[in-house]
Structures are given as C-alpha cells and as structure tokens.
Design an enzyme around this catalytic site. Sequence first.
Site: not given
Length: 489
Positions: A136, A394-396
């Site tokens: 992100n 996982f911020c993805n």
Amino acid sequence: MVAVSAYAQFLLDHPAYAATGALDEWRASEYGRLDAQGQVYLDYTGGGLHADAQVREHARLLGEHVFGNPHSANPSSTETTRLVERARAAVLAWFGGAGDYTAIFTLNASGALKLVGESFPFEAGGRLLLTADNHNSVNGVREFARAKGAQVDYAPLTAPDLRIDAPALEALLAKADPGKANLFAFPAQSNFSGVKHPLALIATARERGWQVLLDAAAFAPTNRLDLREAAPDFATVSFYKMFGYPTGVGCLLVRKSALPRLRRPWFAGGTVNFVTVQGRMHVRSPGEAGFEDGTLDYLGIPAVEIGLRHLGRVGMETIGERVRCLTEWLLAQLLALRHGNGRPLVRVYGPATGEQRGGTVAMNFYDPKGLLLDYRRIEELAGQARISLRTGCFCNPGAGETAEGLTEDDMRAGIAEGAGITLPRFLQVMQGRGGKSAGAIRVSFGLASNFADAERFLAFAAQLRDQATLSIGTSTFDIESCRVVRDGS
Ligand SMILES: Cc1ncc(COP(=O)(O)O)c(C=O)c1O
C-alpha cells in the site's frame, strides 16, 4: 527420532543447506532468545530480528562518544555528522551505488516511497504504472499522480502464480509518451506471495521512456540488491526488515541523474541552504540534504552500519540459500497435507516451487469439505503454540484480490456497505458472492530461521487435518463454526 529422520531427509533433499551452518551458530549465540523462550518466529517479511551483538556494539558506540544535533559545527555535532556520513557510505557500498546513487535517510520504506511520490513531476499526459502486486505504501503514490493529472494504470497478475502478466505489462509500458514524466513502480519481491519479479523489467521500462521505482523492502533482507546491475532510478528499503535494529530508519536510493527532476513540495529545517521570511524565497540544499526533513535519527543511523557489517559477516548468499531450502521444503510438505478423504488442507497463493520466489508463503486452510477455516482463529491457535505468523492482506490488496479472484464488482459490493465496512463484514459479503475469501495466513523465513522452525509450523498445520474440534484454552474451537460464514465474528 522422527524429527531427526525428517531433518536427515531434508538435508538429503536440500544438500546446499549444510553450507549455511554458520547461521545455526548465530542462532545459538546471537538469537538465543528464540529458543530460550520456545518461540518460532515466522514474520521476517514483517520485521527482521536483531543479533545481540548489534545492540551491544551500538551501546558501546553511544557510550564512547558525545553525539549532538548534526546541524552545527561544534565538536559533538561534527562527530555525529562523521558517523552519519560513514553510515551513508556503508549503505551505498552495500547496494553497489557508490558514485552513481545518492542515499537519502528516511523513517522507513514508506517514508522513502512518499518522498518519490510527492516529488516526482507527475503531469497531465504523463503516467504512473503500478503492478497489482504492490504494498500500500506504493499504491498510495497514485494519489500524488492523480492530483497532478497523470494517468494511473495497474499491470495485472496472472493466477495462480501471481506473477506480472508480461503481455499486459508490455502493452502498458508501450503507452508512455517519452516526452512526459512517467513512473513505473514494482516490488523486487512480493510481500504477499514471495514472488521475485524480474529485475530485467527495469531496463525494459527505461528503454520505453519510464523512470523506475523499485520497492526492495521485502527483497533486501534475503537477497543482494546490486544497483549496478538492476539500475533503477529509485529504490526503497527499511533497515529493520534487513537486520532488525534499528527500527525507524529506511532509505531512498536515487540515481544521481534522476535527482534534479524531483521537486519537493515544501522545505523544512535541514533541507535548505537559505530561507528568507521577508523575501519569501528559499534555496534548497543540494543532494540528499534537500530531502532529509528536520533532524535525522542520528543516534540510530550509526547502527545501520553495524547491521550491514553483521549481515556481511555471514553473507547474503548464505542467508538466501538457507531461506530457499526451508521455503522449498515447507511448500512441498504443506501441499502434501491431506485430510482423510484425500482433500487438501492447504492452499498456497503464488508459486508452489522455489522457482523465482523468496521465503514468504501465503496460504489458507480448508476443512475436509473444502470450506475455508477462519485465519484469524488460526493465528490465535498459532500464538498459543508460540508461533508468530501474520494474517490479513499484508497491506497488499492487489495480490490478495488476484489470488482470490475478487473482481471490481466484488470490491464495489464491499464498498456499498458504506463507511462501517469491516473485514469480518467484508468476508461475509464475499461468502455470499460464491464463497470467495479475502485475507490469508503468511509465514516468512529470514536470517535466523532454521529447520526446527519450519518443522514446528508444519506440525501445527498438520494438526488441522480431519479435525472437527480444536481446543483453545478452556473453550472449544469447532472448525465447522470457524467458517467465515458466521455472523459478526
Ligand atoms: C514490499 C514492501 N514495501 C513496503 C513496505 C513498507 O515498509 P515500512 O512499513 O517499513 O515503511 C513493506 C512492509 O512490509 C513491504 O513489505
């Protein structure tokens, strides 16, 4: 006995592991707290672990010197500047950037990515090209591009491998107007799937009129990034991911020829050679100083040099080899796990072999009927077994969306829930849309990992086979009720 024979078999299957024995000595001498506490640490992509010696050496350094704020010429300031500049030189030497690159210290990789985002001369007619697989903190760069009128595109991934769709990327790269400012940003290694994206894409994109931002945050801890070979315009890292200590220091590596095109949207203490209030003008400091806002973490930065020296003692090749062996073994073992009825227990997202991938493995568990197990409950159970792993996206989000086949319509259905949307509610909505999921379990290996860690995780996973109930403390954990279809959990 069983453990010994499993290890013996592992060594037979992965003979290169034996040459990484120096890391077993380190595990005992420098990371002894793991085994002393019976902890299995499997979140190296989240954060690396520090060696005891790094902290001791840093403490000694602090005890031997008087360090003052570097923005001065007094003796304490001069001493600080000397060590900060030594650390900078060590960083440039580590990444092969001496001469051609500038190293700008930041808070973390996100801080480095934001510096590029806010300073890059995005413009109408120019482009930002991202890959769907991005953290992100890279996705967020699109807000700067949009605000300045640049076109934002995503290169998709192929499923189930989660690698960049090469023909789609080629078509998007071909769209650049070389007369405009164009930025292509991708991760050297995915923090979701562990995929290593080809560094050769950098040269290809540059030939097509793009500047390239390489996010090396998840790559640098277990691979050597050589800027002379990869040659991106920008590269970003967080040092705590590489060697655990210090936290709070990252770096933006900028090709010197790319630096003059960056325009900072403001100035701060430390970034200017001259400012006038009456004249309302300022003159930015040249080089890295123009990007390092305010006072650097001048006590922490010398610990970066210590950390790099520590990594250098055993070598990235040794770390990478060990991580590769452990990852290949774990992947094969997890994929072989079967319920009594023959159905698989584990679904791995991304490559199922060690080919062009690092030591990050994302997965979900399924019951004998093929229904998803709640990864949040599995994280709780792993915690009880003193296993540190990660769950969520996982911020993805892009890699996760591709992995689960979530479409734009699916995401709009989630967004339609309004500002009150939560992950549990989103999971419910997705279950209603063909039983799709969002989020996964992630384990990742690093420099202090050993076979026992991998084996403990496999044993934990194997317990989930053919289970109707699992005990959590005094309460009962029912895999049936653990399906993500439940309300409000
Ligand atoms: C690939 C990747 N990029 C960027 C980041 C952001 O790093 P930081 O949180 O240290 O800024 C991470 C963190 O996990 C990452 O894995």
